[in-house]
Write an enzyme that holds these catalytic residues in place. Structure first.
Site, mmCIF file in Angstrom:
data_model
loop_
_atom_site.group_PDB
_atom_site.id
_atom_site.type_symbol
_atom_site.label_atom_id
_atom_site.label_comp_id
_atom_site.label_asym_id
_atom_site.label_seq_id
_atom_site.Cartn_x
_atom_site.Cartn_y
_atom_site.Cartn_z
ATOM 1 N N HIS A 1 -5.430 5.867 -7.965
ATOM 2 C CA HIS A 1 -5.769 4.577 -6.891
ATOM 3 C C HIS A 1 -6.687 4.926 -6.039
ATOM 4 O O HIS A 1 -6.102 5.869 -5.168
ATOM 5 C CB HIS A 1 -4.221 3.985 -6.647
ATOM 6 C CG HIS A 1 -4.575 2.464 -6.382
ATOM 7 N ND1 HIS A 1 -4.414 1.397 -7.258
ATOM 8 C CD2 HIS A 1 -5.188 1.782 -5.307
ATOM 9 C CE1 HIS A 1 -4.455 0.280 -6.643
ATOM 10 N NE2 HIS A 1 -5.127 0.493 -5.458
ATOM 11 N N ASP B 1 1.585 -9.219 -3.508
ATOM 12 C CA ASP B 1 0.459 -8.168 -3.206
ATOM 13 C C ASP B 1 -0.920 -9.109 -3.821
ATOM 14 O O ASP B 1 -1.984 -9.129 -2.887
ATOM 15 C CB ASP B 1 0.311 -6.852 -3.753
ATOM 16 C CG ASP B 1 -1.048 -6.021 -3.227
ATOM 17 O OD1 ASP B 1 -1.115 -5.813 -2.340
ATOM 18 O OD2 ASP B 1 -1.674 -5.420 -4.266
ATOM 19 N N ARG C 1 -6.181 -11.213 2.735
ATOM 20 C CA ARG C 1 -6.751 -10.103 3.610
ATOM 21 C C ARG C 1 -8.302 -10.142 3.277
ATOM 22 O O ARG C 1 -9.069 -9.852 4.217
ATOM 23 C CB ARG C 1 -6.129 -8.747 3.283
ATOM 24 C CG ARG C 1 -4.989 -8.769 3.678
ATOM 25 C CD ARG C 1 -3.982 -7.556 3.169
ATOM 26 N NE ARG C 1 -4.549 -6.194 3.667
ATOM 27 C CZ ARG C 1 -4.581 -5.209 2.647
ATOM 28 N NH1 ARG C 1 -4.127 -5.043 1.681
ATOM 29 N NH2 ARG C 1 -5.260 -4.086 2.993
ATOM 30 N N SER D 1 0.210 -2.285 0.248
ATOM 31 C CA SER D 1 -0.348 -2.605 -0.585
ATOM 32 C C SER D 1 -0.309 -1.784 -1.896
ATOM 33 O O SER D 1 0.100 -1.962 -3.204
ATOM 34 C CB SER D 1 -1.950 -3.222 -0.253
ATOM 35 O OG SER D 1 -2.417 -3.329 -1.322
ATOM 36 N N LYS E 1 2.486 -1.587 -5.107
ATOM 37 C CA LYS E 1 2.096 -1.794 -6.667
ATOM 38 C C LYS E 1 2.585 -0.457 -7.616
ATOM 39 O O LYS E 1 2.962 -0.645 -8.571
ATOM 40 C CB LYS E 1 0.611 -1.795 -6.765
ATOM 41 C CG LYS E 1 0.036 -3.113 -6.203
ATOM 42 C CD LYS E 1 -1.612 -3.382 -6.856
ATOM 43 C CE LYS E 1 -2.359 -2.562 -5.936
ATOM 44 N NZ LYS E 1 -2.873 -3.145 -4.501
HETATM 45 N N1 URA Z 1 -6.466 -1.070 -2.735
HETATM 46 C C1 URA Z 1 -5.293 -1.736 -2.569
HETATM 47 O O1 URA Z 1 -4.653 -1.805 -3.725
HETATM 48 N N2 URA Z 1 -4.773 -2.436 -1.512
HETATM 49 C C2 URA Z 1 -5.562 -1.969 -0.360
HETATM 50 O O2 URA Z 1 -5.243 -2.458 0.658
HETATM 51 C C3 URA Z 1 -6.740 -1.414 -0.180
HETATM 52 C C4 URA Z 1 -7.070 -0.840 -1.501
#
Ligand code: URA
Length: 437
Positions: free
Chosen positions: A85, A164, A171, A186, A190
């Site tokens: 990620h 999220d 956001r 965030s 996940k």
């Molecule tokens: N990727 C995400 O999943 N969340 C964020 O806040 C920034 C990048």
């Protein structure tokens, strides 16, 4: 029972005080069920951006996000589940390369990706540039796809991390992205909702990242690594350069086409290099061998065409039109093409990645407000990268959009975001640091 109200929670954070776990749960649940409105959630998010959160609050927010939906029962998937990620960058399409590369080598990739955020693009939007590709699979469809093809990429949904999904979209349009606790919760909310055994985080640092300097990126990396370790996951975070866009393409269809180039053994060197590095760390964490050996495995998966085949299998399994991968002329092109030219001769000294990301948004590649449709064909192709010498009048960028007005606005942004100098800039490393396993 303590009776909470959202205004006093906002007030508390506005004064810079730490919120309790109960107050954070109240906020996340209330925003999800609609009893807390967008304007109130925006105010609290902005207060968090300005006043920060300590590690306990960040952990409470991470768990509130994780617990807002189902926790995936990984026992339904055989094998090692791995994920990668990124904290968000400009031109960052590595997930489209890394996921099929490691899946073609036997890892199971169950990936939950986001949409565009701020000036950065999102994997979920990019995949939708492939006609029919469905990023909204149900839990059972996702599980079946991972077991059958070895990988699956979905976006936050009603089943997993729904809080999220809602907070992320808010956001995106309220300038409340660049906050260490909000990004960490965030991403880790996940990741912890899914059953990943191994997690590789790509924490970006530089003008195109949410963390503008290496120290903040390192703080974010350490925080997420600690959260992953506490949850018993194998986890590595790389700090990587995002001072300039990654690769040459910015914008959804353009980025998919560039990722396909890499999967076909071509494509820009920086993109291939970072994709191989991230893949190698995922394989290493999963116990395939040391870093060098894993890098060679990843190289071979790409060079032999195995990774491309795996991507094609996944595209088909998720409803996408597989032929587009082999004939990229099937991606609809933009109606307006516009060239930005060098105003003088010299070296491209700096290409401000954030400004390039914002220019791509102006062209239609990102959202300006909640619910906006994006133009999948819009974006930028860089024709000269940082460090290259250009003559006055050479094309430095090609813009793809739907109107001349948008092209002209974006050209102005790009013109001032590109510094040309008589001096060649120093090379700066793509991989800046590493934390975790
Ligand atoms: N990727 C995400 O999943 N969340 C964020 O806040 C920034 C990048």
């Amino acid at each position: 029972m303590i009776c909470l109200d959202i205004c006093s929670v906002i007030e508390k954070k506005k004064k810079g005080l730490a919120l309790s776990g109960g107050e954070i749960d109240f906020f996340v649940k209330g925003y999800l069920d609609g009893s807390i409105q967008d304007c109130q959630a925006s105010a609290l998010l902005m207060a968090v951006c300005l006043k920060g959160m300590n590690e306990e609050e960040t952990s409470a927010l991470t768990f509130a996000i994780r617990n807002s939906g189902e926790i995936f029962d990984r026992s339904g998937i055989s094998g090692i589940i791995a994920d990668k990620h990124s904290t968000g960058g400009v031109g960052d399409k590595t997930s489209l390369i890394v996921a099929p590369t490691v899946a073609s080598l036997g890892l199971k990739v169950f990936k939950m990706s986001g949409r565009g955020l701020g000036h950065t693009g999102g994997t979920a939007d990019k995949l939708e540039a492939i006609e029919g590709f469905n990023v909204s699979l149900s839990r059972s469809e996702a599980e079946e796809t991972v077991n059958r093809t070895g990988m699956c990429i979905i976006t936050q949904n009603e089943s997993f991390a729904p809080a999220d999904k809602k907070l992320y979209a808010l956001r995106d349009v309220t300038a409340t992205v660049d906050s260490i606790p909000l990004i960490a919760s965030s991403i880790m909310g996940k990741k912890l909702a899914l059953g990943d055994d191994c997690i590789v985080l790509d924490v970006k640092a530089g003008s195109g990242a949410f963390m503008k300097n290496k120290d903040d990126a390192a703080d974010l990396a350490r925080l997420m690594v600690r959260a992953g370790k506490r949850a018993g996951r194998k986890i590595t975070a790389l700090i990587t350069d995002m001072d300039k866009p990654l690769g040459n393409a910015i914008g959804n269809s353009l980025e998919v086409i560039e990722a396909l180039d890499v999967l076909k053994g071509k494509g820009p060197g920086d993109l291939r290099k970072l994709s191989l590095e991230l893949s190698a760390h995922m394989l290493r964490l999963a116990g395939y061998g040391d870093g060098d050996y894993c890098r060679r495995l990843a190289e071979d998966a790409i060079d032999s065409g195995k990774a491309l085949e795996k991507f094609a299998e996944t595209v088909e399994a998720q409803g996408g039109r597989k032929e587009m991968l082999f004939d990229v002329s099937l991606f609809p092109g933009a109606v307006v093409r516009h060239f930005v030219k060098a105003e003088k001769s010299g070296y491209i000294y700096h290409t401000d990645a954030e400004a390039y990301g914002n220019a791509a948004k102006v062209l239609g590649a990102g959202r300006q407000k909640l619910g906006d449709m994006i133009d999948l064909s819009a974006g930028i192709t860089l024709k000269a990268k940082t460090g290259e010498f250009v003559e006055k009048g050479d094309i430095i960028a090609e813009l793809h959009t739907s109107s001349n007005e948008k092209a002209e606005q974006a050209a102005v942004i790009i013109g001032s975001a590109t510094r040309i100098s008589d001096v060649r800039p120093d090379d700066c490393p793509l991989i800046i640091g590493k934390f975790g396993d």
